[in-house]
Structure formats: structure tokens, C-alpha cells
Design a protein around this motif. Structure first.
Motif, PDB file in Angstrom:
ATOM      1  N   PRO A  37      42.693  30.229  42.060  1.00 26.56           N
ATOM      2  CA  PRO A  37      41.801  30.880  41.095  1.00 26.56           C
ATOM      3  C   PRO A  37      41.417  30.017  39.905  1.00 26.56           C
ATOM      4  O   PRO A  37      40.460  30.331  39.202  1.00 26.56           O
ATOM      5  CB  PRO A  37      42.604  32.109  40.648  1.00 26.56           C
ATOM      6  N   GLU A  38      42.136  28.920  39.662  1.00 26.45           N
ATOM      7  CA  GLU A  38      41.806  28.090  38.505  1.00 26.45           C
ATOM      8  C   GLU A  38      40.905  26.909  38.858  1.00 26.45           C
ATOM      9  O   GLU A  38      40.681  26.018  38.031  1.00 26.45           O
ATOM     10  CB  GLU A  38      43.096  27.604  37.834  1.00 26.45           C
ATOM     11  N   LEU A  39      40.379  26.916  40.056  1.00 26.89           N
ATOM     12  CA  LEU A  39      39.468  25.850  40.460  1.00 26.89           C
ATOM     13  C   LEU A  39      38.158  25.948  39.678  1.00 26.89           C
ATOM     14  O   LEU A  39      37.588  27.027  39.547  1.00 26.89           O
ATOM     15  CB  LEU A  39      39.180  25.967  41.956  1.00 26.89           C
ATOM     16  N   ALA A  48      48.624  24.280  41.702  1.00 30.57           N
ATOM     17  CA  ALA A  48      49.876  24.928  42.119  1.00 30.57           C
ATOM     18  C   ALA A  48      49.749  26.449  42.100  1.00 30.57           C
ATOM     19  O   ALA A  48      50.542  27.151  42.729  1.00 30.57           O
ATOM     20  CB  ALA A  48      51.015  24.483  41.215  1.00 30.57           C
ATOM     21  N   HIS A  49      48.772  26.969  41.380  1.00 32.93           N
ATOM     22  CA  HIS A  49      48.598  28.421  41.275  1.00 32.93           C
ATOM     23  C   HIS A  49      47.737  28.920  42.423  1.00 32.93           C
ATOM     24  O   HIS A  49      46.515  28.984  42.304  1.00 32.93           O
ATOM     25  CB  HIS A  49      47.946  28.797  39.932  1.00 32.93           C
ATOM     26  N   ASP A  50      48.363  29.240  43.547  1.00 36.77           N
ATOM     27  CA  ASP A  50      47.634  29.941  44.598  1.00 36.77           C
ATOM     28  C   ASP A  50      48.230  31.332  44.715  1.00 36.77           C
ATOM     29  O   ASP A  50      49.386  31.561  44.346  1.00 36.77           O
ATOM     30  CB  ASP A  50      47.645  29.183  45.926  1.00 36.77           C
ATOM     31  N   LEU A  51      47.427  32.264  45.157  1.00 39.75           N
ATOM     32  CA  LEU A  51      47.840  33.665  45.142  1.00 39.75           C
ATOM     33  C   LEU A  51      48.116  34.133  46.568  1.00 39.75           C
ATOM     34  O   LEU A  51      47.197  34.374  47.343  1.00 39.75           O
ATOM     35  CB  LEU A  51      46.740  34.527  44.500  1.00 39.75           C
ATOM     36  N   ASP A  52      49.401  34.245  46.910  1.00 35.65           N
ATOM     37  CA  ASP A  52      49.790  34.659  48.257  1.00 35.65           C
ATOM     38  C   ASP A  52      50.393  36.062  48.302  1.00 35.65           C
ATOM     39  O   ASP A  52      50.334  36.719  49.337  1.00 35.65           O
ATOM     40  CB  ASP A  52      50.806  33.672  48.851  1.00 35.65           C
ATOM     41  N   ARG A  70      46.413  42.979  51.242  1.00 34.86           N
ATOM     42  CA  ARG A  70      44.988  43.322  51.171  1.00 34.86           C
ATOM     43  C   ARG A  70      44.219  42.008  51.069  1.00 34.86           C
ATOM     44  O   ARG A  70      44.810  40.976  50.766  1.00 34.86           O
ATOM     45  CB  ARG A  70      44.682  44.217  49.962  1.00 34.86           C
ATOM     46  N   PRO A  71      42.917  42.027  51.338  1.00 36.81           N
ATOM     47  CA  PRO A  71      42.175  40.758  51.357  1.00 36.81           C
ATOM     48  C   PRO A  71      42.184  40.076  49.985  1.00 36.81           C
ATOM     49  O   PRO A  71      41.548  40.549  49.049  1.00 36.81           O
ATOM     50  CB  PRO A  71      40.754  41.174  51.760  1.00 36.81           C
ATOM     51  N   LYS A  72      42.903  38.968  49.876  1.00 38.37           N
ATOM     52  CA  LYS A  72      42.983  38.324  48.559  1.00 38.37           C
ATOM     53  C   LYS A  72      41.658  37.707  48.160  1.00 38.37           C
ATOM     54  O   LYS A  72      41.408  37.493  46.968  1.00 38.37           O
ATOM     55  CB  LYS A  72      44.100  37.286  48.529  1.00 38.37           C
ATOM     56  N   GLN A  73      40.784  37.458  49.135  1.00 37.42           N
ATOM     57  CA  GLN A  73      39.458  36.928  48.806  1.00 37.42           C
ATOM     58  C   GLN A  73      38.699  37.863  47.864  1.00 37.42           C
ATOM     59  O   GLN A  73      37.803  37.437  47.136  1.00 37.42           O
ATOM     60  CB  GLN A  73      38.626  36.729  50.089  1.00 37.42           C
ATOM     61  N   LEU A  74      39.055  39.153  47.899  1.00 40.61           N
ATOM     62  CA  LEU A  74      38.345  40.160  47.100  1.00 40.61           C
ATOM     63  C   LEU A  74      39.086  40.539  45.819  1.00 40.61           C
ATOM     64  O   LEU A  74      38.618  41.387  45.056  1.00 40.61           O
ATOM     65  CB  LEU A  74      38.099  41.420  47.941  1.00 40.61           C
ATOM     66  N   LEU A  75      40.246  39.945  45.564  1.00 40.45           N
ATOM     67  CA  LEU A  75      40.996  40.278  44.342  1.00 40.45           C
ATOM     68  C   LEU A  75      40.153  39.957  43.104  1.00 40.45           C
ATOM     69  O   LEU A  75      39.591  38.862  43.001  1.00 40.45           O
ATOM     70  CB  LEU A  75      42.293  39.465  44.268  1.00 40.45           C
TER      71      LEU A  75
END
Length: 199
Positions: free
Chosen positions: A110-112, A183-187, A20-25
Motif C-alpha cells: 500500500p505504500e508504493l 516490507a509493508h504488505d497486507l496479508d 476477503r479480496p485484499k485488492q478491494l481493501l
């Protein structure tokens, strides 16, 4: 007109592995991309451009009210390079003379935070290197800043190649910004559940 930094956020992918679109998580109650766009704006480093592609209408709706420029990449299936080129072209068309450097972000870290972007820019000002890239573990990647001399290399990327290719090719003129949170990217759904579980 004084020279300036432009911020480019890449968020055109289809999130195939996420399903699903991770941009919208939701991250702390906000869609992830909206949160990243807000941090980029909050940094007050320069104008923000966001490249969208897959799921364009839904994702646009989540950030349409923010003070940033939207570039639509209809060729997003051809890989990351197309989003970098579309974003760069949009920035250079809008600010043809002023842009001295571009800071490239992605929409799934997400931690940016604004403070991280400001710290990275400060390294650029102090070290005066052509690239400042984030370092997490053994990886050098985004967020990464590229000065104007490297714009032709960014614009000549092809296929799935992204900013890391330019980083690898120019290690001699690079300063690192230590950013372990990068390092925390959500794939994948597992990435997302693990991240939410930490909070």
C-alpha cells in the motif's frame, strides 16, 4: 519504434489469509489495487498491464475505467508463476518488439508511490544491470525490474515461484533499490488493521 518499459501488476490471488479480496481493501478511501494502479500510471514509465484472477468481476469493476490493459489469469490457483506468465504473454503480444524491460509490482504494497517506481527505473538506466530489485531489510523483492534477456526465465517459472526466484538466481547482475516501505504488505486482517492504525 523506440524501446520501452512495461509495468506488470500481479493481483490475481484469492487473499486466503485476509478472508476477503485484499485488492478491494480501502486505503485512504480507495481500493488498494486501484491506488497501486494509479501510482503505476502516474509514474509515466510505460504501459501498465494488470493480471486479475480470483474475484475477477468485482476487482475488474474497481479499475475498469483506468488506462491500462487487463489480463485474466483463469489458472490463478496454480500459483504466482501463472500470473507472471499470463502478464508477460499479454505484454509481449501487444508490444512484440518494443519492450526492453518489465517492472513487476504486486497489488498489496500500500505504500508504493510513483516516485519510487521512477527512482527504481533511474537506477536501471544508470547502473545498466539486468535486474533492479527493491530491498527491505534482508529481503530483495518487488517492485523489481527485469531486462529483456531475463524474459525467458520469467516465462519458465512454475507453481508458486515468483519473481524472487529469478532475483535469487541472478544476484551477480543485480542493483538494489532501498525501499523500506516494501516490507509493508497486507496479508492478514491484523496487517490491515495495523496499517490503518498508523494512518
Amino acid at each position: 519504434m523506440s524501446s520501452m518499459l512495461a509495468i506488470l501488476i500481479l493481483a490475481a490471488g484469492q487473499s486466503r489469509r485476509m478472508g476477503r479480496p485484499k485488492q478491494l481493501l480501502p486505503i485512504h478511501g480507495k481500493p488498494m489495487l486501484r491506488r497501486i494502479c494509479q501510482e503505476a500510471i502516474l509514474a509515466k514509465l510505460g504501459p501498465v498491464t494488470c493480471v486479475l484472477g480470483a474475484f475477477y468481476p468485482q476487482i475488474l469493476a474497481s479499475i475498469a475505467d483506468l488506462p491500462l490493459q487487463i489480463a485474466e489469469n483463469q489458472d490463478w490457483k496454480a500459483g504466482m508463476s501463472t500470473s507472471i506468465k499470463k502478464g508477460m504473454e499479454s505484454i509481449l503480444q501487444t508490444y512484440p518488439e518494443q519492450v526492453e524491460a518489465v517492472l513487476i509490482l504486486v497489488g498489496d504494497q500500500p505504500e508504493l508511490r510513483a516516485q519510487s517506481l521512477q527512482a527504481l527505473f533511474q537506477i536501471y538506466q544508470e547502473e545498466k544491470t539486468s535486474i533492479v530489485a527493491s530491498q527491505y531489510g534482508e529481503t530483495l523483492g518487488v517492485p523489481a525490474l527485469f531486462e529483456k534477456a531475463l524474459f525467458p526465465q520469467l516465462l519458465s517459472l512454475e507453481g508458486a515461484a515468483g519473481a524472487r526466484k529469478i532475483i535469487r538466481n541472478n544476484l551477480s547482475c543485480l542493483s538494489p533499490y532501498i525501499f523500506p516501505q516494501g516490507a509493508h504488505d497486507l496479508d492478514t486482517p491484523e496487517d490491515y488493521q495495523n496499517f490503518i492504525g498508523q494512518g
